[in-house]
Design a protein around this motif. Structure first.
Motif, short mmCIF file in Angstrom:
data_model
loop_
_atom_site.label_atom_id
_atom_site.label_comp_id
_atom_site.label_asym_id
_atom_site.label_seq_id
_atom_site.Cartn_x
_atom_site.Cartn_y
_atom_site.Cartn_z
N GLY A 248 41.97 15.34 53.40
CA GLY A 248 40.76 15.12 54.18
C GLY A 248 39.66 16.10 53.82
N ASP A 249 38.63 16.15 54.68
CA ASP A 249 37.50 17.06 54.45
C ASP A 249 37.92 18.50 54.77
OD1 ASP A 249 36.01 14.88 53.77
OD2 ASP A 249 35.08 14.66 55.75
N MET A 250 37.65 19.39 53.84
CA MET A 250 37.99 20.81 53.99
C MET A 250 36.89 21.65 53.35
SD MET A 250 42.04 20.75 52.97
CE MET A 250 41.64 19.98 51.40
N ILE A 251 36.68 22.85 53.92
CA ILE A 251 35.71 23.79 53.33
C ILE A 251 36.28 25.20 53.37
CG2 ILE A 251 33.70 22.39 53.94
CD1 ILE A 251 33.23 24.38 56.26
N PHE A 252 35.89 26.02 52.41
CA PHE A 252 36.20 27.44 52.41
C PHE A 252 35.11 28.17 53.21
CE2 PHE A 252 38.95 26.52 48.78
CZ PHE A 252 40.01 27.38 49.02
N THR A 253 35.52 29.11 54.02
CA THR A 253 34.56 29.90 54.81
C THR A 253 34.30 31.27 54.19
OG1 THR A 253 36.30 30.86 56.20
CG2 THR A 253 35.35 28.75 56.90
N ASP A 254 35.06 31.62 53.18
CA ASP A 254 34.92 32.94 52.56
C ASP A 254 35.11 32.81 51.06
OD1 ASP A 254 34.50 35.62 52.32
OD2 ASP A 254 36.31 36.26 53.40
N ASN A 255 34.47 33.73 50.33
CA ASN A 255 34.59 33.70 48.87
C ASN A 255 35.90 34.36 48.44
OD1 ASN A 255 34.15 36.67 48.18
ND2 ASN A 255 32.35 36.23 49.44
N SER A 256 36.16 34.33 47.15
CA SER A 256 37.43 34.86 46.63
C SER A 256 37.28 36.22 45.97
CB SER A 256 38.01 33.87 45.61
OG SER A 256 37.10 33.66 44.54
N SER A 257 36.12 36.87 46.12
CA SER A 257 35.90 38.14 45.41
C SER A 257 36.77 39.27 45.95
CB SER A 257 34.41 38.53 45.50
OG SER A 257 34.05 38.71 46.86
N TRP A 258 37.17 39.17 47.21
CA TRP A 258 37.97 40.23 47.82
C TRP A 258 39.47 40.08 47.54
CZ3 TRP A 258 41.60 38.39 51.24
CH2 TRP A 258 41.43 37.08 51.70
N ASN A 259 39.85 38.95 47.01
CA ASN A 259 41.26 38.67 46.77
C ASN A 259 41.75 39.47 45.56
OD1 ASN A 259 43.61 37.23 47.51
ND2 ASN A 259 43.29 35.79 45.83
N ARG A 260 43.04 39.75 45.50
CA ARG A 260 43.56 40.61 44.44
C ARG A 260 43.37 40.00 43.05
NH1 ARG A 260 49.85 39.75 46.21
NH2 ARG A 260 50.27 37.81 45.05
N SER A 261 43.45 38.69 42.94
CA SER A 261 43.26 38.04 41.64
C SER A 261 41.85 37.47 41.50
CB SER A 261 44.28 36.90 41.46
OG SER A 261 44.05 35.88 42.41
N LYS A 262 41.04 37.59 42.55
CA LYS A 262 39.67 37.06 42.58
C LYS A 262 39.64 35.54 42.49
CE LYS A 262 38.53 41.39 42.27
NZ LYS A 262 38.21 42.16 43.49
N ARG A 263 40.78 34.89 42.71
CA ARG A 263 40.85 33.44 42.63
C ARG A 263 41.79 32.91 43.70
NH1 ARG A 263 42.66 32.03 36.72
NH2 ARG A 263 44.22 33.59 37.32
N PHE A 264 41.65 31.62 43.98
CA PHE A 264 42.53 30.93 44.93
C PHE A 264 43.18 29.73 44.25
CE2 PHE A 264 39.40 32.40 48.37
CZ PHE A 264 40.20 33.46 48.74
N ARG A 265 44.15 29.15 44.95
CA ARG A 265 44.72 27.84 44.63
C ARG A 265 44.90 27.09 45.94
NH1 ARG A 265 47.52 27.59 39.43
NH2 ARG A 265 47.74 29.66 38.52
#
Length: 305
Positions: A248-265
């Protein structure tokens, strides 16, 4: 031995027999007239020719022959059973290989059941232990290799507050497949389960063909930063119908810059309360970065120019 000595021995033998308390002569009697050059030996209190067999000799010979017969019979039985079971296995395998080709898409389970039933019946005749071993092996091999699979890729780049879509603006689709055949599982309780959508660390780099443990998958799940909104919002569950579903419809509310790998899946797993008796391997997207939505205008400007 001279005839005089033989006569003396015979006379002594008669006196000994007459002096017994029972008065019965020995069962092993020597002939009245001894053959010339006949040799003699003592058996208990009786003098008998050496060519005669005693009762003990007869019992020993019988025992030896019985043991030899038992050993030969056991070897023959083992060879017959072994040859019969080899023929059974070869016939079952040849039958399965011949039938599986024309019905590979829908008849594998039926062929397996027929072959298993035939093998179990014949094995029960020859060896109950073999039948139990066949049953355990078949039960182990009957477990299906099920996994979730995303059928299209995400449309990139991704920005916060922007709806997630598949390439070309299509809905992101997921299917439940049998990894051994590549076919979608369209029937059974697993074909209508619910799935949870989660965010994973970008460094979950396990190959899609590998079978990881559920605990390993859960260890890569990412939660929101403290004091922030949930990292991913919207419709976070998918209901499969005939083994296929759409996100369904989904959105990210935060960027991935703070994550340890700087990326999401994006990851998908079976929802709690579903598929308890069957292991269904989770699915995941390729790794991606999520940028702040305020940078989207600048990105669009440079992509146009």
């Amino acid at each position: 031995m001279s005839s005089t000595k033989v006569k003396k021995i015979m006379s002594t033998q008669k006196r000994a027999l007459a002096s017994t308390s029972s008065g019965q002569a020995s069962l092993l009697k020597r002939p009245r007239i001894a053959r010339r050059n006949q040799t003699w030996r003592w058996s208990g209190r009786n003098l008998v020719p050496r060519s005669w067999l005693t009762e003990e000799d007869v019992r020993r010979v019988v025992r030896e022959e019985l043991e030899r017969a038992k050993s030969d019979l056991a070897k023959y039985g083992r060879s017959c059973i072994g040859d019969a079971l080899k023929d059974v296995v070869q016939q079952v395998c040849s039958t399965e290989n011949a039938v599986q080709k024309p019905v590979s898409n829908f008849g594998n389970s039926a062929v397996g059941f027929i072959c298993h039933t035939e093998a179990m019946g014949l094995a029960n005749i020859h060896s109950p232990h073999l039948a139990r071993a066949i049953g355990k092996s078949t039960a182990k091999n009957d477990a299906r290799n099920l996994r979730l699979q995303l059928r299209n890729k995400l449309s990139l780049p991704l920005f916060t507050e922007k709806k997630l879509e598949g390439e070309g603006g299509a809905r992101i689709s997921v299917a439940l497949i049998n990894a051994d055949t590549g076919d979608v599982v369209t029937s059974g309780p697993e074909a209508s389960i619910k799935l949870d959508v989660v965010v994973l660390e970008g460094d979950f780099n396990r190959d899609d063909e590998e079978n990881w443990a559920p605990e390993e998958f859960d260890s890569y799940v990412v939660k929101e930063r403290e004091g922030k909104r949930p990292l991913l919002t919207g419709n976070l569950q998918v209901k499969l119908k005939a083994g296929v579903g759409e996100l369904g419809d989904m959105i990210f509310t935060d960027n991935s810059s703070w994550n340890r790998s700087k990326r999401f899946r994006i990851g998908l797993k079976v929802a709690s309360g579903y598929g308890k008796n069957t292991r269904i391997r989770e699915a995941k997207t390729d790794a991606f970065s999520v940028k702040e939505c305020r940078g989207q205008g600048m990105y669009n400007f440079y992509s146009i120019t």
